[in-house]
Design an enzyme around this catalytic site. Sequence first.
Site, PDB file in Angstrom:
ATOM      1  N   LYS A  65       0.841  -1.197   0.000  1.00  0.00           N
ATOM      2  CA  LYS A  65       0.000   0.000   0.000  1.00  0.00           C
ATOM      3  C   LYS A  65       0.879   1.251   0.000  1.00  0.00           C
ATOM      4  O   LYS A  65       0.697   2.174  -0.789  1.00  0.00           O
ATOM      5  CB  LYS A  65      -0.908  -0.027   1.228  1.00  0.00           C
ATOM      6  CG  LYS A  65      -1.704   1.230   1.382  1.00  0.00           C
ATOM      7  CD  LYS A  65      -2.600   1.361   2.595  1.00  0.00           C
ATOM      8  CE  LYS A  65      -2.733   0.274   3.578  1.00  0.00           C
ATOM      9  NZ  LYS A  65      -3.802   0.541   4.561  1.00  0.00           N
ATOM     10  N   ASP A  82      -5.306   3.445  13.846  1.00  0.00           N
ATOM     11  CA  ASP A  82      -6.019   2.399  13.091  1.00  0.00           C
ATOM     12  C   ASP A  82      -7.260   2.127  13.947  1.00  0.00           C
ATOM     13  O   ASP A  82      -7.641   3.002  14.746  1.00  0.00           O
ATOM     14  CB  ASP A  82      -5.126   1.158  12.920  1.00  0.00           C
ATOM     15  CG  ASP A  82      -5.652   0.190  11.856  1.00  0.00           C
ATOM     16  OD1 ASP A  82      -5.409   0.421  10.661  1.00  0.00           O
ATOM     17  OD2 ASP A  82      -6.327  -0.796  12.211  1.00  0.00           O
ATOM     18  N   LYS A 104       3.362  -2.078  11.297  1.00  0.00           N
ATOM     19  CA  LYS A 104       2.067  -1.997  11.970  1.00  0.00           C
ATOM     20  C   LYS A 104       2.227  -2.482  13.400  1.00  0.00           C
ATOM     21  O   LYS A 104       3.105  -3.298  13.670  1.00  0.00           O
ATOM     22  CB  LYS A 104       1.050  -2.908  11.258  1.00  0.00           C
ATOM     23  CG  LYS A 104      -0.379  -2.493  11.472  1.00  0.00           C
ATOM     24  CD  LYS A 104      -0.819  -1.519  10.415  1.00  0.00           C
ATOM     25  CE  LYS A 104      -2.237  -1.084  10.594  1.00  0.00           C
ATOM     26  NZ  LYS A 104      -2.716  -0.417   9.384  1.00  0.00           N
TER      27      LYS A 104
HETATM   28  N1  GLU Z   1      -3.845   2.585   9.717  1.00  0.00           N
HETATM   29  C1  GLU Z   1      -3.908   3.345   8.500  1.00  0.00           C
HETATM   30  C2  GLU Z   1      -3.591   2.450   7.334  1.00  0.00           C
HETATM   31  O1  GLU Z   1      -3.889   1.319   7.392  1.00  0.00           O
HETATM   32  C3  GLU Z   1      -3.053   4.581   8.549  1.00  0.00           C
HETATM   33  C4  GLU Z   1      -1.592   4.338   8.694  1.00  0.00           C
HETATM   34  C5  GLU Z   1      -0.779   5.616   8.810  1.00  0.00           C
HETATM   35  O2  GLU Z   1      -1.292   6.695   8.640  1.00  0.00           O
HETATM   36  O3  GLU Z   1       0.422   5.446   9.047  1.00  0.00           O
HETATM   37  O4  GLU Z   1      -3.089   2.808   6.308  1.00  0.00           O
END
Ligand code: GLU
Length: 449
Positions: free
Chosen positions: A118, A170, A130
């Site tokens: 992503k 998240d 994460k």
């Molecule tokens: N948790 C969000 C995602 O899955 C945002 C992650 C972020 O901004 O670092 O992309």
Amino acid sequence: MSSQMNEQLESIYSKVVKRNPGETEFHQAVKEVLSTLEVVLKKKPHYIEQKIIERMCEPERQLIFRVPWIDDKGEIHVNRGFRVQFSSVIGPYKGGLRFHPSVYLGIIKFLSFEQIFKNALTGLHIGGGKGGSDFDPKGKSDNEIMRFCQSFMIELYRHIGADVDVPAGDIGVGGREIGYLFGQYKRLTGRFEPGVLTGKGLSYGGSLARKEATGYGLVYFTDIMLKTKKESFEGKKVIVSGSGNVATYAMEKVTQLGGKVIACSDSNGVILDENGINLDTVKRLKEVERKRLKEYVNAHSNAKYLENGCIWDISCDVALPCATQNELNADNAKILLKNGCKCVAEGAIMPATPEAIETFQSAGILYAPGKATNAGGVATSALEMQQNSCRDKWEFEYTDSKLKNIMTNIHQTCYETAEEYGVAGDYLKGANIAGFVKVADTMIPLGLV
Ligand code: GLU
């Protein structure tokens, strides 16, 4: 996902399963990516010799730690904290923190793995990471949340940094939690270092449009995808699962673009409002009062609350799953198709099961995977990091226009990659291949990393 894995990919996959026992969500995410790579290996056989896939499926680092905290009654609790730093090939580890009772290593690893591709698709310099905890924020007081966040940061702070690893929110982690985490980081290090976390409050280094970004980005992407079929949101009936940050701002942008959102949900039930979901009410309930969605009907007597209802049973033109992983299965997909749904775009991470995706793709409707469509959140986090680096603050419109541009580019990348690899219109393969190739082609010049 019609393509199968060849023997080579199958053998890599079975080693991943063996090495990460019981982590079913991680297996699912790896399988989804590997199932799209056969065509890539034909064009780029040197990836095999370089063991690119094996390297990419093994996290650079995995942290598991104890998080003890005390509730308002004085009782001690022990939760488990995680940070999986999967890939720093194209930038510092970047990705959110999830606080939810379902969290275990397999969930964090799958989320972190997804984040690699992503983040690569955004075209910005962010690697994949994460973290999170099995802590359940539901029903906790502000003080309990603060104490938990402070305890969590006591371990996490030594592993993060603006050029190392940059966590964000998240599920279960929003502005309030980021504030407590940032405050504790500042105390522990003695440094006001805004680039260490994103999704911050505006008064201490946050970015305008970050809150809206994931939902807005999803709808920008979906709008462009609809336009490839000479369609738009104008007059479309839309359903959006969830009612958190992603869902709320997806609903807002759909409405701005002329669509009508008739349903949303939380883990207890579904709100159906044929007049169009009233977003002021949703924002008040979820962002201010932190209440359940069933209270919506107190303000809108025409709306229906379906306790334990299934949102996918509601007839719509466009469905946007914005709640959580595997929330939409093959049976749900069949019902959506039967009721005339023509487009599904994912706001959550891996919300559709492989069988549901297969059902959408073989019916030939528009389907776009979360890796591409929900990348607007993390992309805007990278914009927040840019502002922090130069101690600057951008206007909402400027940041939003950059977000729109990024989503347009992601769409184009997925679309063109699918064409290049002979699978025109397959956004899943387009996204997986483009993200994978970008990271793989950067690994090689860096040597054996
Ligand atoms: N948790 C969000 C995602 O899955 C945002 C992650 C972020 O901004 O670092 O992309």
